[in-house]
Every structure is written in C-alpha cells, then in structure tokens.
Write an enzyme that holds these catalytic residues in place. Structure first.
Site, PDB file in Angstrom:
ATOM      1  N   HIS A 158       0.716  -1.139  -0.102  1.00  0.00           N
ATOM      2  CA  HIS A 158      -0.036   0.168  -0.143  1.00  0.00           C
ATOM      3  C   HIS A 158       0.780   1.257   0.021  1.00  0.00           C
ATOM      4  O   HIS A 158       0.616   2.070  -0.888  1.00  0.00           O
ATOM      5  CB  HIS A 158      -0.932  -0.044   1.121  1.00  0.00           C
ATOM      6  CG  HIS A 158      -1.765   1.173   1.436  1.00  0.00           C
ATOM      7  ND1 HIS A 158      -1.458   2.108   2.561  1.00  0.00           N
ATOM      8  CD2 HIS A 158      -2.795   1.745   0.697  1.00  0.00           C
ATOM      9  CE1 HIS A 158      -1.954   3.001   2.413  1.00  0.00           C
ATOM     10  NE2 HIS A 158      -2.853   2.902   1.483  1.00  0.00           N
TER      11      HIS A 158
ATOM     12  N   GLU B 182       1.930   2.120  -3.333  1.00  0.00           N
ATOM     13  CA  GLU B 182       0.866   2.575  -4.241  1.00  0.00           C
ATOM     14  C   GLU B 182       0.870   3.901  -4.098  1.00  0.00           C
ATOM     15  O   GLU B 182       0.777   4.795  -4.961  1.00  0.00           O
ATOM     16  CB  GLU B 182      -0.692   1.905  -3.666  1.00  0.00           C
ATOM     17  CG  GLU B 182      -1.707   2.255  -4.389  1.00  0.00           C
ATOM     18  CD  GLU B 182      -2.871   2.827  -3.470  1.00  0.00           C
ATOM     19  OE1 GLU B 182      -3.186   3.971  -3.220  1.00  0.00           O
ATOM     20  OE2 GLU B 182      -3.190   1.792  -2.775  1.00  0.00           O
ATOM     21  N   HIS B 183       0.973   4.696  -2.774  1.00  0.00           N
ATOM     22  CA  HIS B 183       1.154   6.106  -2.667  1.00  0.00           C
ATOM     23  C   HIS B 183       2.544   6.509  -3.427  1.00  0.00           C
ATOM     24  O   HIS B 183       2.314   7.668  -3.968  1.00  0.00           O
ATOM     25  CB  HIS B 183       1.216   6.475  -0.909  1.00  0.00           C
ATOM     26  CG  HIS B 183      -0.189   6.302  -0.400  1.00  0.00           C
ATOM     27  ND1 HIS B 183      -0.413   7.523   0.339  1.00  0.00           N
ATOM     28  CD2 HIS B 183      -1.105   5.514  -0.251  1.00  0.00           C
ATOM     29  CE1 HIS B 183      -1.551   7.335   0.975  1.00  0.00           C
ATOM     30  NE2 HIS B 183      -1.985   5.865   0.567  1.00  0.00           N
TER      31      HIS B 183
ATOM     32  N   GLU C  15      -3.638   7.831   7.370  1.00  0.00           N
ATOM     33  CA  GLU C  15      -4.694   7.130   6.592  1.00  0.00           C
ATOM     34  C   GLU C  15      -5.054   6.260   7.762  1.00  0.00           C
ATOM     35  O   GLU C  15      -6.158   5.642   7.871  1.00  0.00           O
ATOM     36  CB  GLU C  15      -4.245   6.574   5.354  1.00  0.00           C
ATOM     37  CG  GLU C  15      -5.441   5.882   4.689  1.00  0.00           C
ATOM     38  CD  GLU C  15      -4.972   5.335   3.311  1.00  0.00           C
ATOM     39  OE1 GLU C  15      -3.804   5.622   2.711  1.00  0.00           O
ATOM     40  OE2 GLU C  15      -5.736   4.446   2.722  1.00  0.00           O
TER      41      GLU C  15
END
Lengths: 462, 432
Positions: free
Chosen positions: A76, A79-80, A156
């Site tokens: 993840h 992904e950022h 997040e």
C-alpha cells in the site's frame, strides 16, 4: 410468504431466459477482447460506446499477502509512492496531467493486488497509457518524498482503522482467525511497521513486483480494441519482463477449536463478527460448494427480503444491523463472516445465538424454491444494471483476474450460481459452520468521555 | 430459432445504439397532477431509472421534532396500500427492482431502477406509486425504526467525524433548520400523527419533481409520471424557509479521545442558481476541490504529510448551502495543520487563483464534463437537481461555455462575496 399470480410468474421466466441469452450472446460477440504482449502483459479491452469516455486500469498481482512480517503495509505504501514521480514526470505530475486531461485517477491496494485507474475523456487514453507504462518501469523513489508520504499513510491508518472501532474488530478478527496465512496482516500495515518502513523497502518492493509480466491492463469505454492493442505495444510493449520472486502457498493449518477475542474502543453499540473458515473457488468448472456458499450468503443478506433483515432486524429486533459476507474468489483463503450490532436491549450473546439460529434453520429445514428464485432474479438484474457503469465493468474484470481467475469465468460463474440447488445450500450450511473452525470477535464499547486520548507508541522517525 | 435471432439482433443493437448520451436532450413538462417532469430518452440499455423528489427535506421538520422528514421517507416502504413491509420487500426483490430513498435538507424522495420491459416496469411504477401516495406508517415498524434511529444517533455521537459535521452544521446555521440534526429526544417525541401530517403536507404533486431516464418513449414517460403522482394530494407548491443569517467568526472545540483531530472551517455560502456558481466552482477547484492538484492538498498533505484527506467544497441548497474546508490530522499537530489551512484560504481570498491555476481548472472542468454524464445513473442525478432547483434546461449544454467565461477577477470577487472571514466558523473535534 408472498405469492404472485401466474401471469407475473410466466413473464418473469421469460425475462430470466432473455437475460441468460443476452449473457450468452455477449460471450459470442467476443467483447471483451484480449491480447498478450511479448513481455507477458495482458491487455483486456471491453468496448462500450455509450459515452465518449474510457476507464484505464493497471492491476499488479502483488498485494499485502506478498509482504513479510515487519514489512506490513509495504504494498500500500508503494501504491502511494507511484504518484511521486518518474525519471521524466515530477512528483505529483501524474495527477496533474490526468486532471488537465479532464480525468480522475486513484489507486487501491488489497491483500491480493494493487491497482491504478484513470477515468478520462477517450481522447486522453493514449496519454494515460504512456504515463502508466512510464511508472511501471521508471519510478523514482526518493528518500525525501518517501519520508513525507509515509506520514500521510499513518494518517490514513489513524482515520480508517485506529479511530474506527469496527475496523479494529475486523483487523483483530483476521489476525486471530489466520495463524500463519498472510491474510492475518492488515493491508494498511501495523503502525509499528509503518514507523520503521524505509524508502529502501519501497524501492525493493517496486523492483521485485512491478513488471509487465506481473500486471494486466483493463480498458473499458468508447474505444476500438485494435487501436488499444496498438497503443499498448507502443507504450507497455517497451518494458522488459523480469523474473518474479517465488511465492509460497502459506496454507493455513486446520483450526481445531473455537477462538474468541474482544476489542475495547470508544463506541455506544457493541459489534459482533463470526468468521468460519470456508473453501474458495479453485476449479471454476467443477467446484460446487463455493457457489452454494455464495448463494447462502445472498439468502441471508443479499437483499431487503433476505433472512437477516427480515428475521433479525424487523421481526425479532435482535439486531440493529446484520450482514453476511463471503468471497469465494481470492488468491488466499476464504472466510464466511456473519456480523452485526445487537438491537436495543439485546446483547452480543443474544445476537450470536440468533445468527447461529439462522444457520441452524437452514441446516434443519433447508431453503424454499422462492428464496432461491429471488437470489437468481437479483443476479440477473444486476447483470443488466452493471452495464450502466464503465467503472463497474472494468472493476469486475479486474477483480476476477487479480484474484487468479479469467474474465471468461464471469459469465460461467453467474451461470453456475443459477444452478445451485436447495440441497446444495443445506449441505454447505451443515458442513462449514462448525465451532472448531470459528473465530468470534466482539467490540466491547467504552464510554467516550472516559477514554484516554490515543498517543503514538513512540515518536515517528521519518 | 427465430426468437434466438431476434435476441441476438437486440443484443447487437445494444452496442450500436452508441453515443446515446452525447448531446443530452432534456424534455420537460408539467404532468396533469401538477408534478414537474424531466425526461431523457435513451435506449442504449434495457433499463429505466425514475426519481421522485419532494420538497420535503429536514428543513421542514416541525420544531422540536427533528427527524420527522427522515422517518417519513424511511417508513414509506414499511406498509402501503394493502401491503405490509414484508410483502413490499418481497415484491421489489421478485421484480429485480432497486429502490432507494434519501432525505437531505431540501429534498426527500425515492429512486427506482428497473428493467424496462413492460411487465417489470409497470409493476415497479405501480409499487412506487403506492409507496408515495398510500403509505400506512404502521405503528409496529414506526416504533422499531424510532428505536433503531435513536441507537444510530447515539452510536454516531461517539464518532469524531459525525460529531464534527453535526457541530459544524449547528454552528454555521444557528437557530436555522439547516443547523438542526435529530437527537434521541427529538426522535422519541415523534408520533405517528406527526409523520402522517408531514407526509400529507409535503408529499404532494405540486412539490414533486419526477426525473426519468431510460428505455421508454416520451408518451410512456408522460404516462409514468402521471401514474406516479396522480394519487397524491395537489398540495401547496412551496413553503418558505426562514432566512439564513451569517454566523459570527468563532472556534469551537469538542473533546473526544480519537487519535486524530477532525476539523471543519466554513460558513453558509451559496444558493442553487446563484450567478456566482461557476466562478466559485472554478475557484474552489484550485483551492481544495481539485483532488490531488488543489492548494490544500499540496500544502497540507503533500508538503507536510499532515493529513490523508483534505478538501473544500460548496454545496448549494435552496437557501445558502455550506462552504466547508475539512481535514483530519494527528491530534498533536492539529494547531499546525489548522494554521496551514487558514493560511491557504487567506491567501486564496486575497489573491484568487493564478492564471495558470485558472486555466488548469477550466480545462479540467470542461474537458472532463463528459465524465459527469456518462451513465444513466449520473444523468438522473443531474435531471433531479435541474428539476428540483429549476435550473435552466440548457444547464448541461451551457456548462462548458459558462466555465470558459470565468475570469480570475470574477473568482476573487465571488469568493469575497461568499466567503467572508468575519463569518468563518472553525470546529475541532478531539483536540488537546
């Protein structure tokens, strides 16, 4: 039970037949179209000419389940970082170019995959393919950009998990239900792992998994599939395949006794989640049980007249809300989960008994033909309705491919779901809902005004 | 065999019927019932979407009975005509129909999606008509839904995001119905008579807007709209709401143990149909509406890593709807993040967008316009808004030219008129 006149019934049969034929004709019309490039990248195109727009998605077969302990959240975090620049595009430049083209873009990561998408006016598609191919091969992962972005990822996590009691329950449920399988780790990552993650970790992840032979492209929209294939050759076609790391099955050992856990968090309502180990779909053509479990899930909670809303919420009022979920198509392992909030004056113990009672009723009494018909009607209508959304069509193809199946299986699975019998539903209800493979998680709500503000365990290092 | 050929042909037509949504033609008429109707004909898919909205939002809740509008709408499908709630639920499912409802501040209504074939369509419309015109509001479901609503309110009151939104609304709309949210007490006080009276007064034909899109002809759409609304009382076209008064600048802090502070900054800003709509849209894109390319996102998230989500929006309503800048950040850096957000806004108010930002905003909004109307579901939403707020029928066609015409000066002046620092309210939930 509701009964209906003969006119309606016979017309409904006609509709079902029509929809089935449409689905069949769809396959015959060869839409979607598929091509594999020499570097291994598969390109799947579904032409939908209703509006001058297109959805472009790239899916990587690398998700949280490919991480190691201590590196949770890395898929993840990468992904950022994919928005933080390449050799020729500045940090943030990707978003800027998509926005200028009038488009929208984002990305998402799951246990099984990482996916990126742009929804654009169709004339912008070539530019999107060029940009997406560029960051498949030329990402620049600077220490400085990573240090800023990992803080965003921690925010997040605070937003989605730490301050969200039900998310905490599901995080703990997975961590306990799975002892060895990587689904026990949260996709967002444990906070401690995020605090110790480095730019070098991200670079390593990118080098290992981001390759055309570990990805596929989905395009849905007002496009000509041949033109898209040519564009794919010119953009993605330039990238070189490379060997991928080995993957181990990491099969979960058989659970041999009930597990129970409690999460305390500020809330008013309690919450209960019960997860049973369940089989996943392995052989699309020969398996039957996963389809029966899907139908069971829909019978319990697939629509407003299903058993949970009808019996638990409206009639017995034992639940404020109640749901069932089961995903048969996954890279890893499946759980069949029942969950909900107890109704006013009722406890999680009452709700647990009621949920178990619903399963027992199906074990003892099976299900009616009418209930089965309703599930199938919903399926058929959904097949027609989904065509109103290009994104939904692209997601459907992407999900099934990323979970290790083929887009051609979409129609097959729907056709097979419609053949599931009451006896098969009853059989899986008897076979898979045993206490020995059950994990029960409970949210024990704490008064908000007495809770102590949460602080990070220690200072953030990046 | 013959049937098979017909079906295959029908299927082929689905795919050549293309470009049905390009150059949207909105047809409008008033049904004999008095309901206003907005219709787009498109045969690309064998589906029909119908939305019936009423001027029956929470702004019309009786004093002290906040929650009546939401319950009245929510209970429509718990008994109507000769059907109880199980019969209604079963019938919807058997038809393969998707029925959903909502109630916001201005509007409440039902949205229906059905296959467009005669049998499903006619049965679905008849069902929707019965729910709208003949709800029974039976005592059993009413008591149950009141209990569930109160539990949901009490649960929501423990969540920092909900608390922040609720306190923000109350603070920017002091004493106005737009600032009220249902409480356990207000819901407990609601009676069946309150609900029946609300339904009688506000679910009337003259307060109705029917939006229709899909696989029917104009004549069929006329029949559908009339059938849906003819059994409703004619009613009174509209009832005025109290004027919105601007709040005084203020900062409100609410205690909560969350790890993140939830922050809102804003004020009542814009009505539907305001001539500054386009300038504010263009400007807000650069300020905080444009996702990853907005100033707020760059300064708060990308440069400093203060937040995952930060944005600003204008939500026009019948009366002045809110301008709202929001973010969530680790509680010990809330002060620093808040300062950045305030600085970004102050600079934007003083100087407006740069020429580059203006050009980028316009290009995005104009080039991306096709994305906003590329499905029946999205177009239905536009039809409903155009109809309810009586925007020009040419709204969609005019949009690109209106955006193109906006100048930086107009953006600056529009923001000065609508976002006055002396009226800005700041709400922080979970702060040290």
């Amino acid at each position: 039970m509701v009964t209906w006149g003969p006119t309606w019934a016979s017309d409904m049969r006609k509709i079902l037949a029509l929809a089935a034929l449409l689905a069949f004709a769809g396959a015959a019309a060869a839409n979607p179209f598929e091509k594999q490039l020499a570097n291994g990248l598969r390109v799947i195109v579904k032409e939908d000419r209703r509006a001058p727009t297109a959805v472009h998605m790239v899916w990587y077969r690398a998700g949280a389940m490919d991480e190691y302990d201590g590196w949770s959240g890395l898929a993840h975090a990468l992904e950022h970082m994919m928005f933080k620049g390449t050799k020729t595009v500045a940090p943030g430049g990707f978003n800027k170019l998509v926005a200028e083209a009038g488009g929208r873009d984002n990305a998402f990561t799951s246990e099984d995959y990482t996916a990126y998408f742009q929804i654009v006016p169709k004339r912008a598609l070539p530019e999107m393919m060029r940009l997406e191919a560029d960051r498949m091969g030329n990402l620049v992962l600077s220490d400085k950009e990573f240090a800023a972005e990992i803080k965003v990822v921690m925010e997040e996590r605070r937003l989605r998990t730490d301050d969200n009691p039900q998310a905490l329950v599901y995080e703990a449920l997975s961590a306990v239900a799975f002892q060895t399988h990587p689904y026990r780790r949260p996709v967002i990552g444990w906070m401690d792992d995020l605090e110790h993650m480095t730019a070098a970790d991200a670079r390593d992840w990118y080098r290992r998994w981001y390759a055309p032979n570990n990805a596929f492209v989905v395009v849905v929209g007002d496009v000509d599939h041949k033109a898209v294939f040519r564009l794919a050759e010119k953009t993605y076609g330039k990238l070189k395949a490379h060997a991928l790391p080995g993957r181990k099955p990491q099969k979960e050992p058989e659970q041999t006794g009930i597990k129970r856990l409690t999460v305390k968090a500020p809330a008013k309502l309690a919450y209960l989640a019960m997860a049973w180990k369940a089989p996943k779909l392995v052989d699309v053509d020969k398996d039957r049980e996963p389809y029966a479990l899907e139908v069971l899930s829909a019978l319990l909670d697939g629509h407003e007249a299903a058993r949970f809303p009808r019996n638990l919420v409206r009639e017995q009022k034992v639940a404020q809300s109640a749901g069932a979920s089961y995903d048969s198509m996954v890279r890893g392992e499946s759980l069949f989960i029942l969950g909900g909030q107890p109704g006013e004056g009722r406890t999680v113990a009452d709700l647990e008994m009621a949920l178990r009672g619903e399963i027992k009723r199906i074990q003892d009494e099976s299900v009616s033909a009418e209930e089965l018909a309703r599930v199938k009607t919903q399926l058929v209508a959904a097949q027609v309705y989904k065509r109103d959304s290009m994104m939904a069509q692209a997601m459907e193809i992407g999900f099934i491919e990323a979970s290790g199946y083929h887009w051609r299986d979409i129609d097959k699975t729907i056709a097979t779901l419609r053949t599931v019998t009451a006896a098969e539903v009853q059989a899986v209800a008897k076979k898979y809902f045993k206490d020995d493979t059950l994990t029960v998680a409970v949210l024990d709500p704490q008064p908000v005004d007495k809770a102590v503000p949460k602080k990070p365990a220690f200072a953030v290092r990046h | 065999m013959k049937n098979m050929k017909k079906l295959l042909l029908a299927f082929a037509l689905l795919f050549v019927a293309g470009a049905a949504l390009a150059g949207v033609k909105i047809e409008h008429w008033v049904a004999p019932s008095g309901a206003r109707v907005y219709f787009v004909e498109t045969h690309a898919l064998p589906i029909l979407d119908v939305q019936a909205d009423f001027s029956a939002g929470s702004a019309f809740d009786p004093p002290g009975k906040s929650g009546v509008a939401g319950l009245a709408r929510g209970l429509l499908d718990t008994g109507a005509g000769d059907m109880d709630e199980e019969k209604i639920a079963g019938r919807l499912v058997d038809l393969g129909v998707r029925l959903s409802g909502y109630a916001d501040y201005d509007r409440a209504g039902l949205t229906l999606r059905t296959l467009s074939s005669h049998t499903e369509r006619d049965a679905a419309i008849d069902l929707m008509r019965t729910l709208l015109a003949q709800p029974a509001f039976p005592e059993g479901p009413l008591a149950r839904e009141k209990t569930r609503t109160i539990a949901a309110i009490q649960e929501a009151d423990t969540k920092p995001d909900h608390l922040a939104a609720k306190r923000f609304a109350a603070a920017i709309y002091p004493g106005h119905p737009y600032g009220a949210t249902p409480t356990a007490e207000s819901v407990a006080a609601i009676t069946r008579d309150d609900i029946k009276a609300f339904h009688r007064a506000y679910f009337s034909a003259r307060r109705a807007v029917v939006a229709i899109i899909g696989d029917v002809s104009r004549a069929e759409a006329e029949a559908i709209a009339q059938r849906l609304t003819e059994a409703l009382p004619a009613g009174v076209a509209d009832t005025p709401l109290p004027e919105v008064r601007s709040p005084k600048q203020e900062t409100i802090k609410v205690a909560h143990p969350a790890s993140q502070s939830h922050i809102h900054i804003g004020l009542p800003a814009m009505k539907r149909g305001d001539p500054d709509f386009y300038a504010l849209q263009v400007g807000n894109y650069s300020l905080g509406g444009g996702g990853f390319v907005s100033r707020l996102m760059k300064e708060v998230r990308e440069k400093r890593g203060y937040a995952y989500s930060v944005s600003s929006y204008f939500a026009p309503r019948k009366l002045e709807g809110p301008f709202d800048m929001g973010l969530q950040t680790k509680r010990d850096q809330a002060g620093a993040a808040l300062k950045v957000a305030h600085d970004v806004l102050a600079e934007f108010l003083a100087q407006g967008p740069t020429e580059q930002e203006l050009a980028a905003a316009k290009k995005h909004l104009i080039d991306g316009f096709s994305l906003r109307i590329d499905s029946n579901a999205k177009l239905l939403g536009y039809l409903a808004v155009i109809g309810f707020y009586q925007l020009p029928l040419t709204y969609l066609d005019d949009f690109p030219a209106k955006i193109q015409a906006v100048t930086a000066k107009e953006v600056r002046e529009a923001f000065k008129r609508h976002v006055k620092p002396e009226n800005l309210v700041t709400v922080i939930v979970a702060t040290d």
